[in-house]
Design an enzyme around this catalytic site. Structure first.
Site, PDB file in Angstrom:
ATOM      1  N   SER A 124       3.537 -12.777   0.797  1.00  0.00           N
ATOM      2  CA  SER A 124       2.120 -13.218   0.603  1.00  0.00           C
ATOM      3  C   SER A 124       1.755 -14.459   1.111  1.00  0.00           C
ATOM      4  CB  SER A 124       2.049 -13.149  -0.995  1.00  0.00           C
ATOM      5  OG  SER A 124       1.898 -11.980  -1.380  1.00  0.00           O
ATOM      6  N   GLU A 158      -9.333 -10.662   2.593  1.00  0.00           N
ATOM      7  CA  GLU A 158      -8.463  -9.895   3.375  1.00  0.00           C
ATOM      8  C   GLU A 158      -9.221  -8.549   3.768  1.00  0.00           C
ATOM      9  OE1 GLU A 158      -5.024  -9.979   3.669  1.00  0.00           O
ATOM     10  OE2 GLU A 158      -4.727 -11.755   2.798  1.00  0.00           O
ATOM     11  N   ASP A 170      -0.862  -9.749  -4.742  1.00  0.00           N
ATOM     12  CA  ASP A 170      -0.704 -11.088  -4.166  1.00  0.00           C
ATOM     13  C   ASP A 170      -1.339 -12.251  -4.878  1.00  0.00           C
ATOM     14  OD1 ASP A 170       0.749  -9.072  -2.665  1.00  0.00           O
ATOM     15  OD2 ASP A 170      -0.294  -9.368  -0.928  1.00  0.00           O
ATOM     16  N   TYR A 219      -0.021   0.099   6.494  1.00  0.00           N
ATOM     17  CA  TYR A 219      -0.280   0.004   5.129  1.00  0.00           C
ATOM     18  C   TYR A 219      -1.504   0.868   4.869  1.00  0.00           C
ATOM     19  CZ  TYR A 219      -1.662  -2.610   0.996  1.00  0.00           C
ATOM     20  OH  TYR A 219      -2.155  -2.958  -0.279  1.00  0.00           O
TER      21      TYR A 219
END
Ligand code: GLA
Length: 379
Positions: A124, A158, A170, A219
């Site tokens: 992270s 993000e 995170d 991901y």
């Protein structure tokens, strides 16, 4: 005089620090409404922030000896040409100021950041920069965010600026972490419960040497498989289903969805079991759950690699290692091992030796201690 043309010590300058995190157990559960138990890492991002040139947002990455400057424009910040660290810091500034109803554009902002969280590690490094930036922004505007709001601002950074569809694990770990304490996060309610780490264990992190990124599409594919599985099971989020329900209907799921559901639903159980085992001093059993979690990440979810599986098996076999697993999003990055505190130095040496044999070069392994969460730096 600083990089922003201000004399050192000239107020108002605001600073904050925020840690990376190591997830002890519970990966790919956050965006599925499940459970996780991270600790804050004893490595941090530090951010210093103050007024800059009107209309301009300048970020200096002091540890990289790089700088980037732009306007207070979302489209400029998320442009492909901007460095990732600029997007994390500038994106967090824009969203944070917006949330507080403030507009720093007239004074401009100069930000200097540095971080000791390894980049591309699954520890992270990006959340550490975002949380540290928002913590400095709180001090700059003299207002604080509610922790969950702050975590969601990081998540939006993000999503909107780094194009990574990450969850809340995170930033919540970085915000809520505390010394020698794990944070049990329930992602359905976003409740965070401190879990004391028993004195009988130590943790070590081991670099697989394989780069990790949440932004390369893999991901996102795992996340899509989880969402598909939830739809097929008739729930909004996978964790609302159960292993029993899933077993009954497993045949109606596509293979990738089946693996995703099997992992997430069993991982939630493992987090519960791990917290209970730690609390009751059943440390061997807690370690076994970490090993099982790794196996599930590898075999069900498919986020490990053959090299990481070899490292995990080697480390888990060392005397004094209670358990070991890949931590974070996967496809590379770090492993975390839980060691018996009584023999941790010997175990650490042996892990280093065994891992170096597997890797074919000296392995990077170090003991870590659950550290403090994000905080402003008082001058
Ligand atoms: C990455 C994401 C998190 C979480 C983990 C896996 O770190 O940023 O939101 O999904 O992967 O647990």
């Amino acid at each position: 005089v600083s990089a922003h043309g201000r004399a050192f010590g000239t107020p108002p300058t605001h600073a904050a620090t925020a840690p990376g995190r190591v997830n002890l157990i519970g990966d790919h559960t956050d965006y599925n409404g499940g459970l996780a138990l991270p600790i804050a890492l004893d490595a941090h991002a530090a951010v210093v922030l103050g007024p800059g040139a009107p209309g301009r947002l300048e970020v200096v990455a002091a540890d990289l000896d790089e700088r980037h400057e732009g306007a207070f424009e979302a489209s400029d910040i998320r442009a492909d040409s901007t460095p990732a660290w600029f997007r994390y810091a500038a994106g967090a500034v824009l969203l944070g100021a917006g949330e507080l109803g403030r507009d720093p554009e007239s004074v401009g902002l100069g930000i200097t950041l540095a971080s000791s969280v390894p980049v591309g590690s699954g520890l992270s490094s990006s959340a550490a920069i975002e949380v540290a930036t928002l913590t400095a922004i709180e001090s700059f505007f003299g207002r604080t965010f509610e922790p969950r709001t702050k975590a969601m601002l990081c998540q939006r950074t993000e999503h909107e600026f780094a194009r990574t569809p990450s969850g809340l694990l995170d930033p919540l770990a970085s915000i809520m972490g505390a010394t020698d304490t794990g944070v049990l996060i329930r992602f359905d309610s976003l409740s965070c419960t401190p879990v004391p780490i028993p004195a009988g264990v130590r943790f070590a992190i081991l670099d697989s040497g394989e780069g990790h990124s949440n932004a390369d599409g893999r991901y996102a594919r795992i996340r899509a498989a989880c969402e598909g599985a939830a739809r097929a099971l008739g729930v909004a989020m996978l964790s609302e289903s159960s292993l029993r329900e899933f077993t009954k209907r497993a045949d109606s799921l596509a293979p990738e969805q089946r693996g995703a559901a099997a992992h997430v639903l069993s991982e939630n159980e493992r987090v519960r079991g791990f917290v209970r085992a730690l609390g009751e001093g059943r440390l061997e059993q807690a370690g076994q759950l970490m090993n099982e979690s790794h196996r599930s990440m590898s075999e069900q979810l498919g986020v490990s690699t053959p090299g990481i599986d070899r490292l995990q098996a080697a480390a888990a076999g060392v005397a004094g290692v209670l358990g070991c697993r890949l931590t974070g999003g996967g496809f590379g990055g770090f492993l975390v091992a839980m060691l018996d505190a009584g023999t941790s130095e010997a175990a650490l040496k042996q892990i280093r030796q065994t891992a170096s044999d597997v890797l074919g070069h000296p392995a990077s392994v170090r003991l870590i201690r659950p550290g403090a969460g994000a905080r402003p730096i008082e001058w």
